[in-house]
Write an enzyme that holds these catalytic residues in place. Structure first.
Site, PDB file in Angstrom:
ATOM      1  N   LYS A 196      -9.794  13.145   8.258  1.00 14.13           N
ATOM      2  CA  LYS A 196      -9.313  12.814   9.594  1.00 14.13           C
ATOM      3  C   LYS A 196      -9.211  14.075  10.453  1.00 14.13           C
ATOM      4  O   LYS A 196      -8.962  15.169   9.928  1.00 14.13           O
ATOM      5  CB  LYS A 196      -7.917  12.186   9.509  1.00 14.13           C
ATOM      6  CG  LYS A 196      -7.823  10.860   8.794  1.00 14.13           C
ATOM      7  CD  LYS A 196      -6.375  10.406   8.727  1.00 14.13           C
ATOM      8  CE  LYS A 196      -6.211   9.091   7.968  1.00 14.13           C
ATOM      9  NZ  LYS A 196      -6.755   7.943   8.717  1.00 14.13           N
TER      10      LYS A 196
ATOM     11  N   ASP B 141     -12.111   7.368   3.962  1.00 14.93           N
ATOM     12  CA  ASP B 141     -10.895   7.112   4.738  1.00 14.93           C
ATOM     13  C   ASP B 141     -10.578   5.620   4.816  1.00 14.93           C
ATOM     14  O   ASP B 141      -9.586   5.234   5.433  1.00 14.93           O
ATOM     15  CB  ASP B 141     -11.035   7.709   6.146  1.00 14.93           C
ATOM     16  CG  ASP B 141      -9.706   7.817   6.864  1.00 14.93           C
ATOM     17  OD1 ASP B 141      -8.670   7.841   6.180  1.00 14.93           O
ATOM     18  OD2 ASP B 141      -9.695   7.865   8.110  1.00 14.93           O
TER      19      ASP B 141
ATOM     20  N   ASP C  55      -2.391  10.504   3.799  1.00 14.38           N
ATOM     21  CA  ASP C  55      -3.814  10.178   3.908  1.00 14.38           C
ATOM     22  C   ASP C  55      -4.520  11.232   4.738  1.00 14.38           C
ATOM     23  O   ASP C  55      -4.496  11.201   5.968  1.00 14.38           O
ATOM     24  CB  ASP C  55      -3.998   8.796   4.536  1.00 14.38           C
ATOM     25  CG  ASP C  55      -5.466   8.394   4.611  1.00 14.38           C
ATOM     26  OD1 ASP C  55      -6.286   9.037   3.903  1.00 14.38           O
ATOM     27  OD2 ASP C  55      -5.786   7.452   5.349  1.00 14.38           O
TER      28      ASP C  55
ATOM     29  N   ASP D 186       1.593   6.383   5.869  1.00 12.49           N
ATOM     30  CA  ASP D 186       0.576   5.512   5.280  1.00 12.49           C
ATOM     31  C   ASP D 186       1.060   4.826   3.999  1.00 12.49           C
ATOM     32  O   ASP D 186       0.345   4.013   3.424  1.00 12.49           O
ATOM     33  CB  ASP D 186      -0.711   6.290   5.009  1.00 12.49           C
ATOM     34  CG  ASP D 186      -1.951   5.427   5.205  1.00 12.49           C
ATOM     35  OD1 ASP D 186      -1.865   4.407   5.920  1.00 12.49           O
ATOM     36  OD2 ASP D 186      -3.011   5.756   4.641  1.00 12.49           O
TER      37      ASP D 186
ATOM     38  N   ARG E  54      -7.660  -0.171   1.211  1.00  8.21           N
ATOM     39  CA  ARG E  54      -8.177  -1.421   0.632  1.00  8.21           C
ATOM     40  C   ARG E  54      -8.615  -1.217  -0.814  1.00  8.21           C
ATOM     41  O   ARG E  54      -8.604  -2.159  -1.617  1.00  8.21           O
ATOM     42  CB  ARG E  54      -9.325  -1.936   1.492  1.00  8.21           C
ATOM     43  CG  ARG E  54     -10.561  -1.061   1.531  1.00  8.21           C
ATOM     44  CD  ARG E  54     -11.463  -1.351   2.707  1.00  8.21           C
ATOM     45  NE  ARG E  54     -10.850  -0.961   3.973  1.00  8.21           N
ATOM     46  CZ  ARG E  54     -11.383  -1.196   5.176  1.00  8.21           C
ATOM     47  NH1 ARG E  54     -12.553  -1.840   5.262  1.00  8.21           N
ATOM     48  NH2 ARG E  54     -10.789  -0.806   6.268  1.00  8.21           N
TER      49      ARG E  54
ATOM     50  N   LYS F  33       0.842  -1.198   0.000  1.00  7.76           N
ATOM     51  CA  LYS F  33       0.000   0.000   0.000  1.00  7.76           C
ATOM     52  C   LYS F  33       0.875   1.245   0.000  1.00  7.76           C
ATOM     53  O   LYS F  33       1.669   1.462   0.913  1.00  7.76           O
ATOM     54  CB  LYS F  33      -0.906  -0.003   1.236  1.00  7.76           C
ATOM     55  CG  LYS F  33      -1.732   1.278   1.431  1.00  7.76           C
ATOM     56  CD  LYS F  33      -2.460   1.265   2.773  1.00  7.76           C
ATOM     57  CE  LYS F  33      -3.058   2.617   3.108  1.00  7.76           C
ATOM     58  NZ  LYS F  33      -3.673   2.642   4.466  1.00  7.76           N
TER      59      LYS F  33
ATOM     60  N   GLU G 189      -9.499   3.958   2.297  1.00  9.55           N
ATOM     61  CA  GLU G 189      -9.002   4.024   0.919  1.00  9.55           C
ATOM     62  C   GLU G 189      -7.917   3.006   0.614  1.00  9.55           C
ATOM     63  O   GLU G 189      -7.719   2.631  -0.544  1.00  9.55           O
ATOM     64  CB  GLU G 189      -8.484   5.437   0.617  1.00  9.55           C
ATOM     65  CG  GLU G 189      -7.037   5.727   1.020  1.00  9.55           C
ATOM     66  CD  GLU G 189      -6.755   5.575   2.512  1.00  9.55           C
ATOM     67  OE1 GLU G 189      -5.618   5.227   2.857  1.00  9.55           O
ATOM     68  OE2 GLU G 189      -7.673   5.794   3.330  1.00  9.55           O
TER      69      GLU G 189
END
Length: 453
Positions: A234, A304, A227, A245, A308, A222, A306
């Site tokens: 967030k 959020d 993020d 992230d 996956r 990933k 995202e």
């Protein structure tokens, strides 16, 4: 790093022993050394510097609870005076001491203007094989840490791609990239949907290396370079460390470096969906429906969730090759941190033998991992009334499991391992400074080496 550990046979003696061996060691020393240790009130734990008659350092002693722990000597290199030391330890402890020595030298100083740090000591162990291995493992750990520690302004999708290109050049691999709207043309719609709002163009980085006749292993990482949460933004505290992230991408690049440096007989492929989850007028919205590479439609409950989304397209592509094994790394859920804390990475696997092999490998080298269940009754939490599925449940429980179950829908036939990692130390531990960290890559490498060598 290479000058900090060598295979020479000279230097100030450095003895590393465990607590229960201290008294026997003490009795074997000269009366002068015994008197010095007594007068300095050395307790039989930690570091002691022992002088000769002229007051010069004659030997060093380091007493630890467990010398087989690969991080037990992690702070030693910064505690000793400059100079070369000759290790004296039980043969079974030389490898963990060497690794701990090198990773303890790590410092992320790219943005520090005053780099006049003190010169570090060097360690001689008189063993070329262990020196070479320790350097390779420490370099892979440092690469992973560096990538995670780098601020997002300097670690966007193009920068991740550049790292992959540099590794490919070093080890004679190849890198292809699918960039921007070309992701739509080549059917990677969820990677594009997450990354389209950023001025930093989303991309899929595809690194390949090795003999195509060898068994194929595909790594997926990933690469969410920052993020914000997207439109489901967030809060400030939750956004502060989101440079990390892209930790999954950092992990697979570190693991790839290990595989290539050791020339494992595998056909390696590394896929990194690299994006920034930003906010703008064209950002992905809650309630939107995205059609994935596999053809499944996904209703967006929360922007959020995202990670996956970008992973599912990459996993679907990974399975196209029918590799022997797919392994992904991702900083996917806070739920895993609630379950296991920040220092024990959880993983899921569709193959019990693979899971047991990775767990056993990690237990031998102080790289612990913990298997979590793919609990299928939770699968219906993704039910949608207007699409094939949602991207996350509406209730918060079992979040690490449900995230893994989402990903599992995109890997149907191939043995698959999914790591949900923190990628960051929130406290200083021996050999592990606060900041980016590599979790599980040494365990996975040792498993792969045992399986495919």
């Amino acid at each position: 790093m290479n000058n900090l550990l060598n295979a020479e046979n000279n230097g100030t003696p450095l003895t590393v022993i465990e607590n229960d061996a201290y008294q026997a060691w003490l009795k074997s020393q000269t009366e002068q050394s015994q008197t010095w240790l007594s007068n300095t009130q050395f307790s039989g734990k930690g570091l002691a510097l022992i002088p000769n008659n002229q007051g010069e350092l004659s030997q060093a002693l380091f007493v630890v609870k467990d010398a087989s722990n690969f991080f037990a000597c992690g702070d030693l290199i910064k505690q000793l005076p400059q100079g070369q030391y000759l290790l004296q330890a039980e043969p079974k402890h030389v490898e963990p001491i060497s690794f701990g020595w090198l990773v303890g030298a790590y410092q992320f100083d790219r943005y520090i203007s005053d780099k006049s740090n003190k010169q570090l000591a060097s360690l001689a162990i008189n063993n070329d094989v262990i020196v070479d291995s320790a350097i390779k493992f420490a370099q892979a750990t440092a690469l992973t840490r560096d990538l995670v520690n780098t601020p997002a302004a300097d670690m966007m999708p193009v920068d991740i791609a550049q790292t992959a290109l540099e590794l490919a050049e070093q080890f004679n691999g190849k890198v292809k990239q699918i960039i921007g709207d070309e992701l739509l043309v080549q059917n990677y719609p969820t990677i594009h949907a997450v990354g389209r709002a950023s001025v930093h163009t989303p991309r899929l980085v595809d690194l390949t290396w090795g003999d195509s006749n060898n068994p194929q292993v595909t790594l997926v990482g990933k690469g969410v370079c920052f993020d914000s949460g997207g439109l489901d933004m967030k809060p400030a505290a939750g956004m502060r460390n989101m440079k990390k992230d892209m930790g999954g991408a950092a992990h697979v690049l570190g693991l790839a470096q290990l595989i290539m440096a050791h020339n494992l007989p595998i056909n390696l492929r590394v896929l990194i969906p690299a994006v920034e989850n930003a906010v703008s007028s064209n950002a992905l919205r809650p309630g939107d429906i995205v059609t994935t590479r596999k053809g499944l439609t996904v209703e967006i409950h929360n922007t959020d969730a995202e990670g996956r989304l970008v992973l599912c397209d990459a996993l679907a592509e990974a399975e196209n090759d029918e590799p022997e094994l797919i392994i992904d790394f991702a900083t996917l859920t806070g739920a895993m941190r609630v379950a296991l804390g920040t220092e024990l990475p959880g993983f899921f696997s569709t193959n019990d033998e693979v899971a047991a092999g990775i767990t056993l490998a990690g237990s031998k080298i102080s790289d612990p991992v913990w298997r979590m269940p793919l609990f299928s009754p939770y699968d219906n939490m993704f039910d949608s009334t207007i699409a094939d599925m949602t991207n996350c449940p509406t209730q918060p429980f079992g979040g690490a499991i449900t995230a893994a179950l989402y990903l599992q829908r995109f890997v149907e036939k191939t043995d698959w391992v999914h790591f949900d990692v923190m990628a960051f130390n929130i406290r200083h531990l021996s050999g592990r400074p606060v900041g980016g960290e590599a979790f599980g890559i040494r365990a996975v490498f040792d498993y792969l080496a045992a399986r495919f060598s």
